[in-house]
Design a protein around this motif. Sequence first.
Motif, PDB file in Angstrom:
ATOM      1  N   LYS A 149      41.870  33.736  50.522  1.00 54.56           N
ATOM      2  CA  LYS A 149      42.233  32.625  49.645  1.00 54.56           C
ATOM      3  C   LYS A 149      43.527  32.885  48.866  1.00 54.56           C
ATOM      4  N   ILE A 150      44.049  34.095  48.973  1.00 55.36           N
ATOM      5  CA  ILE A 150      45.246  34.508  48.227  1.00 55.36           C
ATOM      6  C   ILE A 150      45.053  34.198  46.750  1.00 55.36           C
ATOM      7  N   SER A 151      43.982  34.698  46.188  1.00 54.43           N
ATOM      8  CA  SER A 151      43.680  34.483  44.772  1.00 54.43           C
ATOM      9  C   SER A 151      42.924  35.695  44.244  1.00 54.43           C
ATOM     10  N   GLY A 152      42.932  35.843  42.924  1.00 55.51           N
ATOM     11  CA  GLY A 152      42.232  36.976  42.342  1.00 55.51           C
ATOM     12  C   GLY A 152      42.059  36.828  40.849  1.00 55.51           C
ATOM     13  N   THR A 153      41.425  37.813  40.253  1.00 55.60           N
ATOM     14  CA  THR A 153      41.230  37.854  38.803  1.00 55.60           C
ATOM     15  C   THR A 153      41.605  39.237  38.303  1.00 55.60           C
ATOM     16  N   ALA A 154      41.964  39.314  37.035  1.00 52.68           N
ATOM     17  CA  ALA A 154      42.338  40.599  36.459  1.00 52.68           C
ATOM     18  C   ALA A 154      41.965  40.645  34.988  1.00 52.68           C
ATOM     19  N   ALA A 155      41.588  41.821  34.537  1.00 54.57           N
ATOM     20  CA  ALA A 155      41.310  42.064  33.123  1.00 54.57           C
ATOM     21  C   ALA A 155      41.738  43.486  32.803  1.00 54.57           C
ATOM     22  N   GLY A 156      42.066  43.736  31.565  1.00 54.01           N
ATOM     23  CA  GLY A 156      42.484  45.070  31.170  1.00 54.01           C
ATOM     24  C   GLY A 156      42.390  45.257  29.675  1.00 54.01           C
ATOM     25  N   LYS A 157      42.773  46.432  29.213  1.00 52.44           N
ATOM     26  CA  LYS A 157      42.816  46.722  27.781  1.00 52.44           C
ATOM     27  C   LYS A 157      44.168  47.332  27.449  1.00 52.44           C
ATOM     28  N   ASP A 158      44.658  47.035  26.249  1.00 45.98           N
ATOM     29  CA  ASP A 158      45.973  47.516  25.843  1.00 45.98           C
ATOM     30  C   ASP A 158      46.075  49.031  25.866  1.00 45.98           C
ATOM     31  N   ASN A 159      44.964  49.707  25.653  1.00 47.88           N
ATOM     32  CA  ASN A 159      45.020  51.170  25.536  1.00 47.88           C
ATOM     33  C   ASN A 159      44.578  51.897  26.800  1.00 47.88           C
TER      34      ASN A 159
END
Length: 383
Positions: free
Chosen positions: A234-244
């Motif tokens: 689908k050429i799609s995704g999700t992302a999450a992260g933390k500043d540290n």
Amino acid sequence: MEKAVNISSGTFNLAGVQAVGRLFEPEFSSLGFQTNWIALPDAVGRAGHLFAERKGGKGKRLLLIGHLDTVFEGDSERFVRLDTLAAGAGSADMKGGDVVILYALKALQSAGVLDGTRIVVALMGDEEDAGPLHLVSREPLIDVAKRSDVALAFEEDAGKGTVARRGMSGWQLVVSGRQAHSSGIFSPGSSYGAIYEAARILNAFREKLSNEHYLTFNPAVIVGGTDVTYDSAKISGTAAGKDNIIAPRVFARGDLRFISQDQLLKAREAMRAIVADHLPGTMATITFEDGNPAMPPTKGNFALLAIEDSVSRALGQGAVEALDPGRRGGGDISYVSDYLDALDGLGVKGMRSHTPDERVDLRSIVPATERAAILIYRLTRSR
């Protein structure tokens, strides 16, 4: 044209594509062509193609290429006349071109000069999206090209002749880095992280390769962070992260467009070398997938353009110059251009193709048909 446009035939509407084929089939049969619906394996997931052939002994063996499918379809995409224009899915790209092929051959038949010619008409059913098994779908077209001398394609008339088309390849980049506290980034023994590495790679692509003529590469999507999902289909995704937290994962993909196989292979080699030069604490891999091949400019293609130019001038339509390949995307003629001389852009004039507002200039149908008929006549009278 109105009948063809009013049959919904998006690439994945298999019944609709086949219905357009049934509309054209008796027309070619009436001109003495033997018609054949080319069915494809179920795994290809496409409708198939309509081929029509006349066997004879006169002149060059011609392959005339069109297509039956469209990008858009539906009730809102039906044929509507707007003075000198008409709206509708495929009106310009390229049911209008299919009509030009048919009526050019009708003109030759009425003049009594079609007998003895060697012509194959190939109306493809999946030009707009041939899918991952595109090479399987193109086998019948390539087989005909190998026993032909000239290919003429009737994609939209861009005002100049198409003697070259760029090819298209896909690429996917996967980057990893050691996850750690962000306070340690840039420190000896720590990781620069996947996002810095991905940024380095993409920028290096731009710095090293962006000035090469006719070579372009576009990052279409990128996702990166601590928690990443990516769906390549689908050429799609999700992302999450933390500043540290130093990001451990990045996915990116895009296209690569080129004018020759040699240019493609050299670009891939350069991209692999860039990817392999990792920042500390990171790893990256790049993979490539083949798409449309390129149609390089050749002496034979320019010779065909010279004949088209002569025909156009004789008809009072003006000179025909070569179109900049950078202005034209992929097309079915690219799959066969290695086997014979090729020329594209012989269809009707239009605008806004590949949008719901596609238009065809109705005033262009007769000039395009006249030009095609005389071009075909001259080629079938030469060796």
